[in-house]
Design a protein around this motif. Structure first.
Motif, PDB file in Angstrom:
ATOM      1  N   ALA A 157       4.679  16.572 -10.371  1.00 46.29           N
ATOM      2  CA  ALA A 157       5.540  16.519  -9.153  1.00 46.29           C
ATOM      3  C   ALA A 157       4.291  16.558  -7.859  1.00 46.29           C
ATOM      4  CB  ALA A 157       6.303  17.617  -9.512  1.00 46.29           C
ATOM      5  N   GLU A 158       3.470  17.407  -8.503  1.00 42.73           N
ATOM      6  CA  GLU A 158       2.016  17.240  -6.796  1.00 42.73           C
ATOM      7  C   GLU A 158       1.519  15.792  -7.137  1.00 42.73           C
ATOM      8  OE1 GLU A 158       2.046  18.814  -4.055  1.00 42.73           O
ATOM      9  OE2 GLU A 158       3.961  20.809  -5.012  1.00 42.73           O
ATOM     10  N   SER A 159       0.838  15.039  -8.243  1.00 41.43           N
ATOM     11  CA  SER A 159       0.179  14.261  -7.851  1.00 41.43           C
ATOM     12  C   SER A 159       0.736  13.451  -7.871  1.00 41.43           C
ATOM     13  CB  SER A 159       0.140  14.088 -10.015  1.00 41.43           C
ATOM     14  OG  SER A 159      -0.307  14.852 -10.414  1.00 41.43           O
ATOM     15  N   VAL A 160       2.415  12.376  -8.200  1.00 41.64           N
ATOM     16  CA  VAL A 160       2.589  11.254  -7.177  1.00 41.64           C
ATOM     17  C   VAL A 160       2.763  11.729  -5.433  1.00 41.64           C
ATOM     18  CG1 VAL A 160       5.801  10.997  -6.967  1.00 41.64           C
ATOM     19  CG2 VAL A 160       4.944  11.439  -9.596  1.00 41.64           C
ATOM     20  N   LYS A 161       2.882  12.682  -5.388  1.00 45.42           N
ATOM     21  CA  LYS A 161       2.700  13.111  -3.483  1.00 45.42           C
ATOM     22  C   LYS A 161       1.952  12.676  -3.223  1.00 45.42           C
ATOM     23  CE  LYS A 161       4.116  17.103  -2.255  1.00 45.42           C
ATOM     24  NZ  LYS A 161       4.434  18.590  -1.838  1.00 45.42           N
ATOM     25  N   TYR A 162      -0.055  12.971  -3.606  1.00 44.63           N
ATOM     26  CA  TYR A 162      -0.908  12.724  -3.758  1.00 44.63           C
ATOM     27  C   TYR A 162      -0.967  12.172  -3.797  1.00 44.63           C
ATOM     28  CZ  TYR A 162      -5.872  12.966  -4.408  1.00 44.63           C
ATOM     29  OH  TYR A 162      -7.691  13.056  -4.502  1.00 44.63           O
ATOM     30  N   VAL A 167      -2.595   5.885  -1.479  1.00 43.93           N
ATOM     31  CA  VAL A 167      -2.193   4.573  -1.029  1.00 43.93           C
ATOM     32  C   VAL A 167      -2.099   4.371   0.302  1.00 43.93           C
ATOM     33  CG1 VAL A 167      -0.263   2.488  -2.379  1.00 43.93           C
ATOM     34  CG2 VAL A 167      -1.553   4.893  -3.208  1.00 43.93           C
ATOM     35  N   VAL A 168      -1.043   5.484   0.899  1.00 39.23           N
ATOM     36  CA  VAL A 168      -0.604   5.079   2.478  1.00 39.23           C
ATOM     37  C   VAL A 168      -2.070   5.327   3.051  1.00 39.23           C
ATOM     38  CG1 VAL A 168       0.595   5.735   3.539  1.00 39.23           C
ATOM     39  CG2 VAL A 168       2.173   5.772   2.018  1.00 39.23           C
ATOM     40  N   ALA A 169      -3.080   5.424   2.803  1.00 37.60           N
ATOM     41  CA  ALA A 169      -3.771   5.657   3.837  1.00 37.60           C
ATOM     42  C   ALA A 169      -4.645   4.605   3.459  1.00 37.60           C
ATOM     43  CB  ALA A 169      -4.555   7.534   3.353  1.00 37.60           C
ATOM     44  N   SER A 170      -5.205   4.100   2.431  1.00 38.69           N
ATOM     45  CA  SER A 170      -5.321   3.465   2.078  1.00 38.69           C
ATOM     46  C   SER A 170      -5.118   2.126   2.470  1.00 38.69           C
ATOM     47  CB  SER A 170      -5.966   2.801   0.480  1.00 38.69           C
ATOM     48  OG  SER A 170      -6.447   3.817  -0.367  1.00 38.69           O
ATOM     49  N   TRP A 171      -3.846   1.620   2.673  1.00 37.94           N
ATOM     50  CA  TRP A 171      -3.068   0.433   3.179  1.00 37.94           C
ATOM     51  C   TRP A 171      -3.819   0.577   5.229  1.00 37.94           C
ATOM     52  CZ3 TRP A 171       0.628   0.312   7.496  1.00 37.94           C
ATOM     53  CH2 TRP A 171       0.671  -1.353   7.262  1.00 37.94           C
ATOM     54  N   PHE A 172      -3.310   1.708   5.423  1.00 35.10           N
ATOM     55  CA  PHE A 172      -4.055   1.698   6.274  1.00 35.10           C
ATOM     56  C   PHE A 172      -5.613   2.603   7.639  1.00 35.10           C
ATOM     57  CE2 PHE A 172       0.242   4.717   8.053  1.00 35.10           C
ATOM     58  CZ  PHE A 172       0.390   3.365   8.835  1.00 35.10           C
ATOM     59  N   PHE A 173      -6.089   2.583   5.965  1.00 32.86           N
ATOM     60  CA  PHE A 173      -8.184   2.153   6.051  1.00 32.86           C
ATOM     61  C   PHE A 173      -7.948   0.487   5.976  1.00 32.86           C
ATOM     62  CE2 PHE A 173     -11.519   3.722   4.596  1.00 32.86           C
ATOM     63  CZ  PHE A 173     -12.499   3.248   5.736  1.00 32.86           C
ATOM     64  N   LEU A 174      -6.912  -0.132   5.479  1.00 34.15           N
ATOM     65  CA  LEU A 174      -7.244  -1.836   5.624  1.00 34.15           C
ATOM     66  C   LEU A 174      -6.435  -2.736   6.783  1.00 34.15           C
ATOM     67  CD1 LEU A 174      -6.634  -3.263   2.068  1.00 34.15           C
ATOM     68  CD2 LEU A 174      -8.341  -3.275   2.940  1.00 34.15           C
ATOM     69  N   VAL A 175      -5.750  -1.615   7.550  1.00 34.31           N
ATOM     70  CA  VAL A 175      -5.313  -2.374   8.324  1.00 34.31           C
ATOM     71  C   VAL A 175      -6.015  -2.442   9.994  1.00 34.31           C
ATOM     72  CG1 VAL A 175      -3.349  -2.096  10.387  1.00 34.31           C
ATOM     73  CG2 VAL A 175      -2.486  -2.330   7.972  1.00 34.31           C
ATOM     74  N   TRP A 227       0.232  17.118   1.934  1.00 40.04           N
ATOM     75  CA  TRP A 227      -0.042  17.377   0.725  1.00 40.04           C
ATOM     76  C   TRP A 227      -1.195  18.024  -0.190  1.00 40.04           C
ATOM     77  CZ3 TRP A 227      -5.533  16.086  -0.478  1.00 40.04           C
ATOM     78  CH2 TRP A 227      -5.522  15.359   0.574  1.00 40.04           C
ATOM     79  N   LEU A 228      -1.818  18.848   1.194  1.00 44.40           N
ATOM     80  CA  LEU A 228      -2.967  19.668   0.359  1.00 44.40           C
ATOM     81  C   LEU A 228      -2.834  20.386   0.099  1.00 44.40           C
ATOM     82  CD1 LEU A 228      -6.779  19.577   1.272  1.00 44.40           C
ATOM     83  CD2 LEU A 228      -6.054  21.053   0.623  1.00 44.40           C
TER      84      LEU A 228
END
Length: 497
Positions: A157-162, A167-175, A227-228
């Protein structure tokens, strides 16, 4: 030649691939891993000494000169963190040799641990932002495997959140990278700094800086740390120790590098925002650390507090504060490894994780008890342990810059750290023991050795501060004077410096 710069990433990367083919033999995996870790530590020491003797190092891949090619850059800041990563990850993995279940070892625990170390070291050494993104992803892909290792319900359950958050943070990084490249036409960090200095940090570049701040805040757990605690409290002890010691530090490092080298012209916006986020992080982490009774969650909230404290130095933005943050980064990598391994050992030995279900453990496991006591003192910043000097320099920087509210927040958080860990020590180690001689599980000496070495290291860093002081001072000097980094990479100084 500066080929040594690439070795801290290549050695663990190649080791990870070799370990894949050694899956049938755990003994062979441990032997190869041990040799690789010793080699990596020796390489890291040599790199740090080479930086001391020759100054900032640069390695151009394929002979392409900056700003056109890929490059690694090694200054004292990066070299110190690479060495600390090598030592700490080595001790964690030596603990894992005795603590990791066979089924986890057969699920590629060791290869992915080395991939994680490769990503961490690559992040510290890269000289351009796109490669920083790539190294982040190497590190994160390995962590996605490690965080799911074991496959318990809470863990999944926590892994899905992590995974989702990263993934969202990486997308923002690319943007953010796309916007930045479209604005300045380069991703070489030194060259970006020159272009930003030439054009001025206007509203567009300040907006891009805020996007980068959001990305790195998610990675480091600065304010956006929801999330941490769950993600760091559910994996096995060696995995949690790797995460607590290394992962958030990469986000912290990236913030220091980007907001001292590139986006430092409009400090009222960027660094004022970092200061406010750091204070709120300290407040939230402090409340979380005293609110919960699960010792793994308490340890995780102490990671949050440390992130807030380290970034106070960036908000203060002077050389003394930078020294404090560098000292504290090194200290925190060591002490968080010890904290998570000690807490994990307590859970394994008792079968419990709540402080109200443990008592008198120091009678059964005295060495573990006193090692936890050392951890508590060091995290609270009590001399002569390693946490003290970082807090002193950060405080001096805050006084020098007139940032008394940041100083107050930082030192109040130390009291919450002390109280949260004192609760664990008094409830779990003191009092009447709950374990009879018949029920007592043995504490493997192979686990105690790396724990003891980490305890000795935090004491050595406190007593022997003078040994690393020149390296830390040089790291802070380069952070405070970005033209030194730019000149080492491009051979030129930005206008106006």
């Amino acid at each position: 030649m500066n080929n040594i710069l690439v070795l801290p990433m290549v050695v663990p990367l190649l080791t990870g691939f070799v370990l894949f083919f050694l899956r049938p033999s755990v003994k062979a995996q441990k032997l190869v891993a041990s040799l690789s870790l010793l080699s990596l530590t020796a390489i890291s020491v040599r790199l740090l000494l080479k930086v001391r003797d020759e100054g900032i190092l640069r390695l151009d891949f394929g002979g392409w000169k900056p700003p056109f090619g890929i490059l690694f850059v090694g200054d004292s800041f990066a070299a110190l963190l690479v060495l600390t990563t090598s030592v700490v990850s080595g001790l964690i993995l030596f603990y894992a040799f005795a603590a990791t279940e066979r089924r986890h070892e057969n699920m590629f625990f060791y290869p992915f641990s080395f991939f994680l170390v490769a990503g961490v070291n690559g992040s510290f050494l890269t000289g351009d932002l796109f490669n920083l993104f790539v190294c982040f992803e190497v590190m994160l892909l390995a962590s996605y495997v490690l965080v799911t290792l074991g496959g318990g319900r809470a863990q999944l359950a926590e892994s899905v959140k992590y995974v989702a958050i990263n993934v969202v943070a990486s997308w923002f990084f690319l943007v953010a990278l796309a916007f930045l490249y479209g604005t300045v036409g380069t991703l070489n960090m030194a060259h970006i700094s020159v272009r930003v200095a030439e054009a001025g940090q206007g509203p567009l570049l300040s907006a891009i800086a805020v996007i980068f701040l959001i990305v790195f805040a998610l990675k480091a757990g600065l304010l956006l740390y929801f999330w941490l605690p769950g993600s760091y409290s559910v994996p096995p002890a060696p995995v949690a120790a790797l995460f607590g010691a290394l992962l958030t530090k990469v986000g912290v490092y990236a913030m220091f590098r980007v907001f001292t080298l590139i986006f430092y012209h409009d400090a009222a916006i960027t660094h004022g925002l970092i200061g406010a986020m750091a204070v709120l992080t300290l407040a939230g982490g402090s409340l979380g650390a005293i609110a919960y009774k699960d010792i793994r969650v308490i340890a995780s909230y102490n990671v949050v507090i440390a992130v807030g404290f380290m970034l106070l130095g960036l908000a203060v933005f002077n050389e003394a504060a930078f020294q404090g943050s560098v000292y504290y980064l090194i200290h925190d990598m060591v002490i968080k490894a010890l904290l998570f391994l000690a807490v994990g050992s307590m859970v394994v030995l008792t079968g419990e994780s709540r402080i109200d279900r443990m008592s008198g453990l120091i009678r059964n496991y005295p060495v573990l008890g006193w090692l936890f006591f050392i951890t508590m003192l060091s995290l609270a910043g009590i001399p002569p342990f390693s946490g003290f000097i970082g807090k002193v320099y950060t405080g001096l920087g805050a006084v020098e810059g007139g940032n008394y509210w940041l100083l107050l927040a930082g030192f109040l958080s130390s009291l919450f750290v002390l109280y949260s860990l004192l609760r664990i020590f008094m409830n779990c180690f003191w009092g009447e023991t709950i374990i009879t001689p018949e029920e007592q599980r043995p504490l493997n000496k192979k686990k105690l050795i790396p724990l003891s070495l980490l305890g000795a290291l935090t004491l050595a860093l406190g007593i022997g501060t003078q040994a690393i002081a020149p390296f830390v001072a040089d790291a802070a000097h380069v952070l405070a004077h970005p033209e030194l980094y730019i000149d080492a990479v491009l051979g030129e100084v930005p206008p106006g410096e």
